[in-house]
Design a protein around this motif. Structure first.
Motif, PDB file in Angstrom:
ATOM      1  N   ASP A  17       1.255   6.071  -7.144  1.00  0.00           N
ATOM      2  CA  ASP A  17       2.843   5.854  -7.747  1.00  0.00           C
ATOM      3  C   ASP A  17       2.812   4.426  -7.956  1.00  0.00           C
ATOM      4  O   ASP A  17       1.996   3.757  -7.154  1.00  0.00           O
ATOM      5  CB  ASP A  17       3.599   6.165  -6.730  1.00  0.00           C
ATOM      6  CG  ASP A  17       4.198   7.598  -6.647  1.00  0.00           C
ATOM      7  OD1 ASP A  17       3.918   8.331  -7.530  1.00  0.00           O
ATOM      8  OD2 ASP A  17       4.965   8.025  -5.883  1.00  0.00           O
ATOM      9  N   ILE A  18       3.668   3.904  -8.965  1.00  0.00           N
ATOM     10  CA  ILE A  18       3.573   2.464  -9.170  1.00  0.00           C
ATOM     11  C   ILE A  18       5.220   2.041  -8.490  1.00  0.00           C
ATOM     12  O   ILE A  18       6.242   2.632  -8.787  1.00  0.00           O
ATOM     13  CB  ILE A  18       3.717   2.020 -10.418  1.00  0.00           C
ATOM     14  CG1 ILE A  18       2.593   2.407 -10.971  1.00  0.00           C
ATOM     15  CG2 ILE A  18       4.147   0.427 -10.685  1.00  0.00           C
ATOM     16  CD1 ILE A  18       2.395   2.224 -12.551  1.00  0.00           C
ATOM     17  N   VAL A  19       5.049   1.255  -7.265  1.00  0.00           N
ATOM     18  CA  VAL A  19       6.150   0.743  -6.473  1.00  0.00           C
ATOM     19  C   VAL A  19       6.732  -0.524  -6.456  1.00  0.00           C
ATOM     20  O   VAL A  19       5.627  -1.195  -6.564  1.00  0.00           O
ATOM     21  CB  VAL A  19       6.241   1.491  -5.083  1.00  0.00           C
ATOM     22  CG1 VAL A  19       6.274   3.104  -5.198  1.00  0.00           C
ATOM     23  CG2 VAL A  19       4.911   1.023  -4.285  1.00  0.00           C
ATOM     24  N   ASN A  20       7.915  -0.748  -6.210  1.00  0.00           N
ATOM     25  CA  ASN A  20       8.394  -2.449  -6.033  1.00  0.00           C
ATOM     26  C   ASN A  20       8.399  -2.654  -4.656  1.00  0.00           C
ATOM     27  O   ASN A  20       9.146  -1.824  -3.713  1.00  0.00           O
ATOM     28  CB  ASN A  20       9.751  -2.553  -6.974  1.00  0.00           C
ATOM     29  CG  ASN A  20       9.300  -2.686  -8.182  1.00  0.00           C
ATOM     30  OD1 ASN A  20       8.556  -3.304  -8.665  1.00  0.00           O
ATOM     31  ND2 ASN A  20      10.315  -2.035  -9.186  1.00  0.00           N
ATOM     32  N   VAL A  21       7.540  -3.451  -4.024  1.00  0.00           N
ATOM     33  CA  VAL A  21       7.667  -3.991  -2.775  1.00  0.00           C
ATOM     34  C   VAL A  21       7.855  -5.646  -2.420  1.00  0.00           C
ATOM     35  O   VAL A  21       7.633  -6.156  -3.593  1.00  0.00           O
ATOM     36  CB  VAL A  21       6.388  -3.433  -2.076  1.00  0.00           C
ATOM     37  CG1 VAL A  21       6.172  -1.970  -2.010  1.00  0.00           C
ATOM     38  CG2 VAL A  21       5.331  -4.169  -2.405  1.00  0.00           C
ATOM     39  N   LYS A  22       8.434  -5.971  -1.374  1.00  0.00           N
ATOM     40  CA  LYS A  22       8.412  -7.504  -1.071  1.00  0.00           C
ATOM     41  C   LYS A  22       7.096  -8.095  -1.263  1.00  0.00           C
ATOM     42  O   LYS A  22       6.181  -7.440  -0.930  1.00  0.00           O
ATOM     43  CB  LYS A  22       9.050  -7.531   0.114  1.00  0.00           C
ATOM     44  CG  LYS A  22      10.613  -7.064  -0.122  1.00  0.00           C
ATOM     45  CD  LYS A  22      11.349  -7.664   1.290  1.00  0.00           C
ATOM     46  CE  LYS A  22      12.876  -7.263   1.248  1.00  0.00           C
ATOM     47  NZ  LYS A  22      13.616  -7.721   2.369  1.00  0.00           N
ATOM     48  N   SER A  23       7.050  -9.159  -1.661  1.00  0.00           N
ATOM     49  CA  SER A  23       5.853  -9.971  -1.867  1.00  0.00           C
ATOM     50  C   SER A  23       4.887 -10.041  -0.706  1.00  0.00           C
ATOM     51  O   SER A  23       3.789  -9.768  -0.553  1.00  0.00           O
ATOM     52  CB  SER A  23       6.078 -11.465  -2.666  1.00  0.00           C
ATOM     53  OG  SER A  23       6.813 -11.364  -3.795  1.00  0.00           O
ATOM     54  N   GLY A  24       5.378 -10.214   0.323  1.00  0.00           N
ATOM     55  CA  GLY A  24       4.763 -10.425   1.734  1.00  0.00           C
ATOM     56  C   GLY A  24       4.346  -9.020   2.019  1.00  0.00           C
ATOM     57  O   GLY A  24       2.996  -9.016   2.748  1.00  0.00           O
ATOM     58  N   TYR A  25       5.051  -8.003   2.031  1.00  0.00           N
ATOM     59  CA  TYR A  25       4.711  -6.631   2.371  1.00  0.00           C
ATOM     60  C   TYR A  25       3.261  -6.492   1.613  1.00  0.00           C
ATOM     61  O   TYR A  25       2.234  -5.816   1.797  1.00  0.00           O
ATOM     62  CB  TYR A  25       5.440  -5.630   2.294  1.00  0.00           C
ATOM     63  CG  TYR A  25       5.193  -4.208   2.486  1.00  0.00           C
ATOM     64  CD1 TYR A  25       4.824  -4.034   3.892  1.00  0.00           C
ATOM     65  CD2 TYR A  25       5.483  -3.267   1.691  1.00  0.00           C
ATOM     66  CE1 TYR A  25       4.301  -2.734   4.202  1.00  0.00           C
ATOM     67  CE2 TYR A  25       5.197  -1.922   2.178  1.00  0.00           C
ATOM     68  CZ  TYR A  25       4.527  -1.695   3.189  1.00  0.00           C
ATOM     69  OH  TYR A  25       4.548  -0.349   3.593  1.00  0.00           O
ATOM     70  N   GLY A  26       3.235  -6.736   0.157  1.00  0.00           N
ATOM     71  CA  GLY A  26       2.234  -6.245  -0.728  1.00  0.00           C
ATOM     72  C   GLY A  26       1.022  -7.224  -0.308  1.00  0.00           C
ATOM     73  O   GLY A  26      -0.106  -6.483  -0.037  1.00  0.00           O
ATOM     74  N   ARG A  27       1.062  -8.357  -0.284  1.00  0.00           N
ATOM     75  CA  ARG A  27      -0.040  -9.502  -0.203  1.00  0.00           C
ATOM     76  C   ARG A  27      -0.648  -9.099   1.213  1.00  0.00           C
ATOM     77  O   ARG A  27      -1.907  -9.330   1.262  1.00  0.00           O
ATOM     78  CB  ARG A  27       0.634 -10.754  -0.273  1.00  0.00           C
ATOM     79  CG  ARG A  27       0.520 -11.577  -1.767  1.00  0.00           C
ATOM     80  CD  ARG A  27       0.665 -12.999  -2.013  1.00  0.00           C
ATOM     81  NE  ARG A  27       1.668 -13.441  -0.678  1.00  0.00           N
ATOM     82  CZ  ARG A  27       3.066 -13.637  -0.982  1.00  0.00           C
ATOM     83  NH1 ARG A  27       3.487 -13.465  -2.063  1.00  0.00           N
ATOM     84  NH2 ARG A  27       3.769 -14.006  -0.253  1.00  0.00           N
ATOM     85  N   ASN A  28       0.204  -9.109   2.448  1.00  0.00           N
ATOM     86  CA  ASN A  28      -0.373  -9.088   3.627  1.00  0.00           C
ATOM     87  C   ASN A  28      -0.437  -7.902   4.341  1.00  0.00           C
ATOM     88  O   ASN A  28      -1.213  -7.974   5.323  1.00  0.00           O
ATOM     89  CB  ASN A  28       0.758  -9.888   4.395  1.00  0.00           C
ATOM     90  CG  ASN A  28       1.233 -11.282   4.202  1.00  0.00           C
ATOM     91  OD1 ASN A  28       0.267 -11.855   3.739  1.00  0.00           O
ATOM     92  ND2 ASN A  28       2.394 -11.582   4.335  1.00  0.00           N
TER      93      ASN A  28
END
Length: 180
Positions: A17-28
């Protein structure tokens, strides 16, 4: 930030799935642990190609999920729990308890795919088992008091309210002669 998930994550999405997440959650978290990759244009093209090639495998996985769902669609659970006088349980009934009861009935289901709120009172509830992103089953869950007949469960809240009403009535009678 758009992320392509590499595995199922409860509450966020399913694999591919392609989902939108907050940048920190994705990067970290998602990217360093290998649970997701950044959804660039090239990554989206690769994903589309992989999905085309795996279409028959995905259909087989969905069919297996539908079989499991069909096996438990008519199951209704009754869970007994220790309960106080007001109908509130000591602790709570969770997805782990539901999974344990299903295992007793011969259905081995992981507690992580069972979605429900923690139950803290006696009553009827619903637990949802998500086998696949398109296949889920709702199971009725009834929580009853442990070692108590059905009549006592219904009368327990009334028994608690009756002494309170009697105490209020006697307090009013005692105050009335003092006012004269």
């Amino acid at each position: 930030m758009e992320i392509i998930l590499k595995e199922d994550i409860i509450g966020l999405g399913f694999k591919n799935d392609i989902v939108n997440v907050k940048s920190g959650y994705g990067r970290n978290y998602l990217i360093p642990t290998g649970k997701g990759v950044i959804a660039s244009e090239s990554a989206k093209k690769v994903l589309a190609e992989n999905l085309k090639q795996q279409a028959h495998k995905l259909a087989a996985i969905k069919a297996a999920a539908e079989q499991k769902a069909e096996a438990i669609k008519d199951v209704a659970l009754t869970i007994s729990a220790k309960v106080g006088a007001t109908g509130v349980t000591y602790g709570s009934v969770t997805a782990a308890h539901v999974a344990e009861e299903l295992k007793k009935l011969g259905h081995d289901i992981d507690r992580k795919i069972i979605v429900m709120r923690d139950i803290k009172k006696v009553g009827d509830y619903v637990a949802t088992v998500c086998f696949h992103k398109e296949v889920s089953v709702e199971i009725p869950v009834k929580v009853v008091a442990e070692n108590a007949p059905a009549e006592e469960k219904v009368e327990a809240p009334a028994a608690v309210e009756a002494p309170v009403a009697e105490a209020e009535a006697s307090a009013t009678e005692e105050e009335a002669p003092a006012a004269e």
